[in-house]
Design an enzyme around this catalytic site. Structure first.
Site, PDB file in Angstrom:
ATOM      1  CD  GLU A 102      -2.982   1.250   0.165  1.00 29.31           C
ATOM      2  OE1 GLU A 102      -2.355   1.685  -0.858  1.00 29.31           O
ATOM      3  OE2 GLU A 102      -4.224   1.242   0.473  1.00 29.31           O
ATOM      4  CG  ASP A 103      -0.832   4.885  -1.573  1.00 26.77           C
ATOM      5  OD1 ASP A 103      -1.664   4.279  -0.728  1.00 26.77           O
ATOM      6  OD2 ASP A 103      -1.389   5.794  -2.301  1.00 26.77           O
ATOM      7  CG  ASP A 106      -5.678   9.151   6.494  1.00 24.02           C
ATOM      8  OD1 ASP A 106      -6.004   9.055   7.702  1.00 24.02           O
ATOM      9  OD2 ASP A 106      -5.168   9.950   6.021  1.00 24.02           O
ATOM     10  CE  LYS A 134      -1.287  11.205   6.215  1.00 24.61           C
ATOM     11  NZ  LYS A 134      -2.517  11.840   5.471  1.00 24.61           N
ATOM     12  CG  PHE A 155      -3.480  15.598   1.550  1.00 30.80           C
ATOM     13  CD1 PHE A 155      -4.212  14.564   1.783  1.00 30.80           C
ATOM     14  CD2 PHE A 155      -3.145  16.056   0.213  1.00 30.80           C
ATOM     15  CE1 PHE A 155      -4.683  14.035   0.517  1.00 30.80           C
ATOM     16  CE2 PHE A 155      -3.570  15.479  -0.933  1.00 30.80           C
ATOM     17  CZ  PHE A 155      -4.490  14.453  -0.705  1.00 30.80           C
ATOM     18  CG  ASP A 162      -4.515  10.585  -5.896  1.00 34.09           C
ATOM     19  OD1 ASP A 162      -4.511   9.910  -5.056  1.00 34.09           O
ATOM     20  OD2 ASP A 162      -5.942  11.200  -6.299  1.00 34.09           O
ATOM     21  NE  ARG A 168      -3.172   8.486  -8.974  1.00 30.16           N
ATOM     22  CZ  ARG A 168      -3.569   8.014  -7.887  1.00 30.16           C
ATOM     23  NH1 ARG A 168      -3.029   7.540  -6.757  1.00 30.16           N
ATOM     24  NH2 ARG A 168      -5.027   7.984  -7.711  1.00 30.16           N
TER      25      ARG A 168
HETATM   26  P1  IMP Z   1      -7.496   4.908   4.991  1.00 29.47           P
HETATM   27  O1  IMP Z   1      -8.410   3.983   4.667  1.00 29.47           O
HETATM   28  O2  IMP Z   1      -7.975   6.219   5.781  1.00 29.47           O
HETATM   29  O3  IMP Z   1      -6.200   4.434   5.685  1.00 29.47           O
HETATM   30  O4  IMP Z   1      -7.157   5.670   3.768  1.00 29.47           O
HETATM   31  C1  IMP Z   1      -6.233   4.965   2.868  1.00 29.47           C
HETATM   32  C2  IMP Z   1      -6.196   5.471   1.382  1.00 29.47           C
HETATM   33  O5  IMP Z   1      -6.393   6.824   1.470  1.00 29.47           O
HETATM   34  C3  IMP Z   1      -4.731   5.190   0.819  1.00 29.47           C
HETATM   35  O6  IMP Z   1      -4.709   4.095   0.260  1.00 29.47           O
HETATM   36  C4  IMP Z   1      -4.605   6.578  -0.094  1.00 29.47           C
HETATM   37  O7  IMP Z   1      -5.197   6.019  -1.445  1.00 29.47           O
HETATM   38  C5  IMP Z   1      -5.624   7.489   0.569  1.00 29.47           C
HETATM   39  N1  IMP Z   1      -4.621   8.660   1.474  1.00 29.47           N
HETATM   40  C6  IMP Z   1      -4.694   8.552   2.657  1.00 29.47           C
HETATM   41  N2  IMP Z   1      -3.931   9.610   2.922  1.00 29.47           N
HETATM   42  C7  IMP Z   1      -3.377  10.264   2.095  1.00 29.47           C
HETATM   43  C8  IMP Z   1      -2.756  11.293   1.716  1.00 29.47           C
HETATM   44  O8  IMP Z   1      -1.879  11.972   2.751  1.00 29.47           O
HETATM   45  N3  IMP Z   1      -2.337  11.718   0.446  1.00 29.47           N
HETATM   46  C9  IMP Z   1      -2.932  10.982  -0.539  1.00 29.47           C
HETATM   47  N4  IMP Z   1      -3.987   9.855  -0.420  1.00 29.47           N
HETATM   48  C10 IMP Z   1      -3.950   9.696   1.013  1.00 29.47           C
HETATM   49 MG    MG Z   2      -4.292   3.945  -1.798  1.00 24.54          MG
END
Ligand code: IMP
Ligand code: MG
Length: 182
Positions: A102-103, A106, A134, A155, A162, A168
């Site tokens: 995963e990138d 969050d 994070k 962010f 993106d 990206r």
């Molecule tokens: P989560 O479900 O809140 O953990 O979010 C995960 C997804 O949200 C990641 O796979 C990203 O695609 C996107 N995401 C979360 N934080 C960021 C950020 O700071 N920049 C860009 N995309 C983010």
């Molecule tokens: Mg993602």
């Protein structure tokens, strides 16, 4: 410090291309030791992880496979909290070691959903590898086995990540500074 603008937001470099490359080399070295005999299946989460996945797996020196899946769950700057369908898994992962690539994690809701969905396909084990984490934003407990960088709640864009579809292609990871007034 190089500043860039994407739509209404200004960004400055947070993690340089060189730091990213160095960290990925270290992660790959760790995997080359830990996973050498494991024949894992890497499952990269599109779109964000495509560059990370490509850079990481080219440094792995053991037999492995890679698949790409997609979960749409994020719009604009805020994690929406609602996770949609998992698409694209078209091989059997039964009895296999799965490494999710995963990138960024969050809230962790996407990853939590993914782990639960993939577990239904009966892999031997699932490990998580995320370039960025994070920790302060996590809403669900997650064990992340391989982490590139822990970051704050800012962010980020670049290196696959993106902002509304843009950024990206940037080689560095940038952090949003202040919104520009229009
Ligand atoms: P989560 O479900 O809140 O953990 O979010 C995960 C997804 O949200 C990641 O796979 C990203 O695609 C996107 N995401 C979360 N934080 C960021 C950020 O700071 N920049 C860009 N995309 C983010
Ligand atoms: Mg993602």
């Amino acid at each position: 410090m190089e500043k860039i603008q994407i739509k209404d937001l200004a960004f400055k470099i947070h993690i340089s291309e060189q730091e990213i490359n160095q960290r990925i080399t270290n992660l790959a070295a760790q995997m080359n030791v830990e996973l050498a005999e494991a024949r894992p299946v890497f499952i990269a989460v599109l779109n964000g992880s495509f560059i990370f996945a490509a850079d990481l797996i080219r440094q792995l020196d053991f037999p492995c496979e890679i698949q790409f899946i997609k979960v749409a769950s994020y719009h604009g700057m805020q994690s929406s909290g609602k996770v949609q369908e998992l698409i694209g898994l078209n091989i059997s992962i039964e009895g296999r070691l799965v490494i999710i690539l995963e990138d960024i994690i969050d809230s962790g809701l996407t990853m939590d959903y993914l782990v639960k969905e993939l577990a239904k396909a009966k892999p031997a084990q699932i490990k998580i590898c995320s370039l960025l984490l994070k920790p302060k934003a996590l809403k669900v407990p997650l064990e992340v086995h391989f982490t590139g960088f822990e970051v704050g709640n800012e962010f980020l864009v670049g290196y696959g990540l993106d902002y509304d579809g843009f950024g990206r292609n940037l080689p560095h990871i940038y952090q949003a500074v202040e919104p520009t007034k229009e």
